[in-house]
Design an enzyme around this catalytic site. Structure first.
Site, mmCIF file in Angstrom:
data_model
loop_
_atom_site.group_PDB
_atom_site.id
_atom_site.type_symbol
_atom_site.label_atom_id
_atom_site.label_comp_id
_atom_site.label_asym_id
_atom_site.label_seq_id
_atom_site.Cartn_x
_atom_site.Cartn_y
_atom_site.Cartn_z
ATOM 1 N N TYR A 129 40.951 41.908 36.972
ATOM 2 C CA TYR A 129 40.411 41.151 38.098
ATOM 3 C C TYR A 129 39.018 40.633 37.761
ATOM 4 O O TYR A 129 38.704 39.455 38.000
ATOM 5 C CB TYR A 129 40.373 42.038 39.343
ATOM 6 N N SER B 62 33.918 36.272 43.225
ATOM 7 C CA SER B 62 33.748 37.651 43.684
ATOM 8 C C SER B 62 32.488 38.220 43.047
ATOM 9 O O SER B 62 32.014 37.722 42.013
ATOM 10 C CB SER B 62 34.957 38.502 43.279
#
Length: 234
Positions: free
Chosen positions: A148, A135
């Protein structure tokens, strides 16, 4: 392009994983897909055009290992492992529980570790590929995304070290780090984001196929994708 090759794609019940599986299948590969929801996985297999479905939860280490084993048993080998499955968490740091931390880290980091470790003997034989879907937060820290971000930083670090361990064996390890992709996970975790201008899942699949198309001397270690509304190189 991939006729006779075998690919295992995690998190393939929908979104990015399903698109990747469909492209691999269309290119001639044998495809196995993993996901928690058995019904979604069956529907995805139909959309893909036929795939070995392996429903289960990657938090279960034995299940994760069996995904590799059953893929090899079904198709005789393994050429491509796509670690796509992941979960997100948008929550203030001080309100994040240890249980939430462990669930995100075990899904986003431990599962790719377990799968890649199980797959490596097979990938060495085929001079295969590992493609880890990370990501943009592997490079940037955003508010409310500390856990995250930590998991994707860890996945990127794991990928870099593994790539340097195995490249002389002919195994390539790649990372794709997309920004906001219009999937169910993003719709639930970031309802503030408009779908207009977000990356679509098929564009991540395009990046996977580009990496696989480079099968001679050129190697791309990581592809970073940002949505068109973001400033370049920001």
């Amino acid at each position: 392009m991939l006729t006779g090759k075998t690919a295992l794609v995690t998190g393939a019940g929908g979104g990015i994983g399903r698109e990747i599986a469909a492209r691999l299948k269309a290119a001639g590969a044998n495809v196995a897909i993993c996901g928690r929801d058995a019904q979604k996985l069956r529907r995805a297999a139909e959309t893909v055009g036929g795939a070995l479905t392996l429903p289960g939860d990657l938090l279960d280490v034995e299940y994760a290992q069996s995904c590799v084993d059953r893929t090899v048993e079904a198709f005789g080998g393994l050429d491509i492992l796509v670690n796509n499955a992941g979960i997100t968490l948008a929550k203030p740091f001080e309100e994040t529980t240890l249980e939430e931390f462990e669930r995100v880290m075990n899904t986003n980091v431990r599962a790719p570790f377990v799968l890649s470790r199980r797959a490596l003997p097979h990938l060495r034989r085929t001079r295969g590929r590992v493609i880890n879907i990370a990501s943009v937060v592997a490079h940037k820290g955003y508010p409310l995304q500390s856990v995250y971000a930590a998991s994707k930083h860890a996945l990127l670090g794991l990928s870099k070290s593994l790539a340097n361990e195995v490249y002389q064996d002919g195994v390539r390890v790649h990372v794709i780090s997309p920004g906001g992709v219009y999937t169910d996970m993003v719709r639930l975790s970031r309802p503030d984001l408009s779908p207009d201008g977000l990356i679509v899942a098929g564009e991540v699949a395009d990046a996977v196929m580009f990496l696989l198309s480079l099968d001679k001397n050129a190697v791309v270690d990581e592809i970073c994708l940002h949505r068109q509304g973001k400033a370049p190189f920001a």
